[in-house]
Design a protein around this motif. Structure first.
Motif, short mmCIF file in Angstrom:
data_model
loop_
_atom_site.label_atom_id
_atom_site.label_comp_id
_atom_site.label_asym_id
_atom_site.label_seq_id
_atom_site.Cartn_x
_atom_site.Cartn_y
_atom_site.Cartn_z
N PHE A 165 -1.82 -11.33 -7.31
CA PHE A 165 -2.97 -11.52 -8.21
C PHE A 165 -3.85 -10.28 -8.24
N ALA A 166 -4.11 -9.68 -7.08
CA ALA A 166 -4.96 -8.49 -7.01
C ALA A 166 -4.34 -7.33 -7.79
N LYS A 167 -3.04 -7.11 -7.62
CA LYS A 167 -2.37 -6.01 -8.32
C LYS A 167 -2.32 -6.25 -9.82
N ALA A 168 -1.93 -7.46 -10.21
CA ALA A 168 -1.81 -7.76 -11.64
C ALA A 168 -3.17 -7.68 -12.33
N GLY A 169 -4.22 -8.12 -11.65
CA GLY A 169 -5.56 -8.04 -12.22
C GLY A 169 -6.03 -6.61 -12.41
N SER A 170 -5.67 -5.73 -11.48
CA SER A 170 -6.07 -4.32 -11.57
C SER A 170 -5.28 -3.58 -12.63
N LEU A 171 -3.98 -3.87 -12.73
CA LEU A 171 -3.09 -3.11 -13.60
C LEU A 171 -2.90 -3.75 -14.98
N ALA B 225 4.51 -5.57 -10.36
CA ALA B 225 5.80 -5.67 -9.68
C ALA B 225 6.30 -4.30 -9.24
N GLN B 226 6.13 -3.29 -10.11
CA GLN B 226 6.55 -1.94 -9.75
C GLN B 226 5.75 -1.43 -8.56
N ALA B 227 4.44 -1.67 -8.56
CA ALA B 227 3.59 -1.20 -7.46
C ALA B 227 3.93 -1.89 -6.15
N LYS C 113 5.71 6.86 -1.88
CA LYS C 113 5.58 6.76 -3.33
C LYS C 113 4.82 7.98 -3.85
N VAL C 114 5.47 8.69 -4.77
CA VAL C 114 4.92 9.94 -5.32
C VAL C 114 4.89 9.83 -6.84
N THR C 115 3.81 10.27 -7.45
CA THR C 115 3.75 10.32 -8.90
C THR C 115 3.42 11.74 -9.34
N ALA C 116 3.95 12.13 -10.50
CA ALA C 116 3.74 13.48 -11.02
C ALA C 116 3.97 13.47 -12.52
N ILE D 33 -5.18 4.63 -5.91
CA ILE D 33 -5.54 3.61 -4.93
C ILE D 33 -4.97 2.26 -5.34
N ASP D 34 -5.26 1.83 -6.57
CA ASP D 34 -4.85 0.50 -7.00
C ASP D 34 -3.34 0.35 -7.08
N GLU D 35 -2.62 1.43 -7.38
CA GLU D 35 -1.17 1.33 -7.54
C GLU D 35 -0.40 1.70 -6.27
N GLY D 36 -1.13 1.92 -5.19
CA GLY D 36 -0.47 2.14 -3.91
C GLY D 36 0.32 3.42 -3.82
#
Length: 316
Positions: A16-22, A29-31, A101-104, A141-144
C-alpha cells in the motif's frame, strides 16, 4: 491486549505504501521486486481487513481515497523504518552481497555502465545488479533505489552526491558528409548544413544546441532535417552521413574511435552539467553502495577517456 500484526498484513501495508507513492501497482511491484498481481492481492486483503477502500481505481489511473490519504503517511513511515532495518543489517556485513538497485539515464547506462558491469560482477560475485534505465526523474527514496546516476544539478538533503565527470556536448558529422558539404568552423555556419536533432521524450521539446562563443553560452535551435528521441539514434544517423548533430561525448566516442564520426567546433564545446552519483544518506554505510560507488570512480576517471579521445580527433 493489542492484536499482533501478521506477516500478511505487514506485506499489505508495504505494498500500500509503495503503490500510494508511485501511483501504480506495476511501479510498486517493480520497486518491491514482486508481481503486480501480488501487490494487488496484498492490498485487497488489507482493504478487507481494515474495512476501508484505500484506492480509487480506473483502467487508466490509481489514486488514494480520503481514507487512504490519511493512512498513507503512516504506512510510508513503516516502509522507511523497514528500509533502515535492512540497511543496518547490510552495514554489519563486510562483504557485498544480495542485489543493488541502480538507475541511470538510458545513454549513460548503455554506453558507460552496461559495458562495465561484467567487470564489477567478477569482482563481487555475490552481488547482483538491478540496472534500471530511464529518463524519468526517479524518486530514489520512495522507489528503494540504492544508487542513481543523473545529469544536472541535484539538491536533496536526503541524498549524498558525488560528481563523476563533466557532461560535455560536442558537434559531430561523418567523414563522407563533411567531404561533400564542407567543415563548419563557427556555429553560425551550421545554417547552411543538414542538421540532426534530439527530442526529449519527457517534454517533446527539441534540444537547443549550446556553444561557448567568446565566453558566453549561445543556444541555437537549428532547422533539423531529422529529429529523433533517443541519443544513440542521433549518432547512428550522423554516422550514416545524415548531417551534423550534437551528442554527449561518451555516446559519440566509439564512433569517433572507429573513424565513423569526426568532432566539430570543439573550441566552442560546452561542459553543460556534471554527471553525478546519488545515494540515500541511510545507505552511507552499506557495503553494496560503497562497492558500487567506488567502482563508479574507476569507470568515470578524470579526465574522462571519451573526452580525451574527442580532443585528439578534433578538426579544429
Amino acid at each position: 491486549m493489542k492484536e499482533q500484526i501478521g506477516i500478511e498484513r505487514l506485506t499489505g501495508l508495504l505494498a500500500f505504501a509503495k503503490a500510494g507513492s508511485l501511483g501504480s501497482y506495476t511501479a510498486a511491484a517493480q520497486a518491491l521486486s514482486v508481481s503486480p498481481s501480488a501487490v494487488s492481492k496484498s492490498i485487497q486483503r488489507l482493504e478487507k481487513h481494515l474495512g476501508l477502500k484505500l484506492f480509487s481505481r480506473t483502467t487508466r489511473s490509481l489514486s488514494l481515497t480520503a481514507e487512504g490519504r490519511d493512512l498513507h503517511a503512516r504506512a510510508i513511515r513503516l516502509l522507511r523504518d523497514a528500509a533502515e532495518i535492512e540497511q543496518a543489517a547490510f552495514a554489519s556485513r563486510a562483504e557485498p552481497a544480495g542485489t543493488i538497485k541502480v538507475t541511470a539515464p538510458l545513454p549513460i547506462g548503455v554506453n558507460v555502465l552496461a559495458p562495465a558491469l561484467p567487470r564489477f560482477r567478477a569482482r563481487y560475485p555475490k552481488l547482483a545488479v538491478d540496472l534500471r534505465l530511464t529518463d524519468r526523474l526517479v524518486d530514489i527514496i520512495d522507489e528503494g533505489i540504492d544508487v542513481a546516476i543523473r545529469v544536472g544539478d541535484v539538491v536533496d538533503s536526503r541524498l549524498i552526491a558525488r560528481p563523476l565527470a563533466p557532461h560535455k556536448l560536442c558537434a559531430f558529422a561523418s567523414p563522407s558528409y563533411l567531404a561533400a558539404r564542407g567543415i563548419p568552423l563557427h556555429p553560425r555556419e551550421l545554417a547552411g548544413h543538414d542538421c540532426v536533432n534530439f527530442r526529449y521524450q519527457s517534454s517533446g521539446q527539441t534540444l537547443r544546441w549550446p556553444f561557448n562563443v567568446g565566453g558566453r553560452i549561445l543556444e541555437i535551435t537549428p532547422e533539423a532535417r531529422v529529429v529523433v528521441d533517443v541519443s544513440d539514434a542521433v549518432v547512428a544517423v550522423l554516422a550514416a552521413g545524415g548531417g551534423i548533430g550534437i551528442s554527449a561525448t561518451y555516446v559519440a566516442a566509439p564512433f569517433v574511435k572507429r573513424g565513423e564520426l569526426i568532432p566539430l567546433l570543439t573550441d566552442f564545446a560546452v561542459d553543460r552539467f556534471d554527471i553525478t552519483a546519488l545515494w540515500p544518506e541511510s545507505r552511507r554505510g552499506n557495503p553494496n553502495v560503497k562497492a558500487f560507488t567506488t567502482f563508479l570512480g574507476e569507470i568515470f576517471p578524470s579526465p574522462a577517456p571519451w573526452d580525451t579521445l574527442i580532443a585528439e580527433n578534433a578538426t579544429d
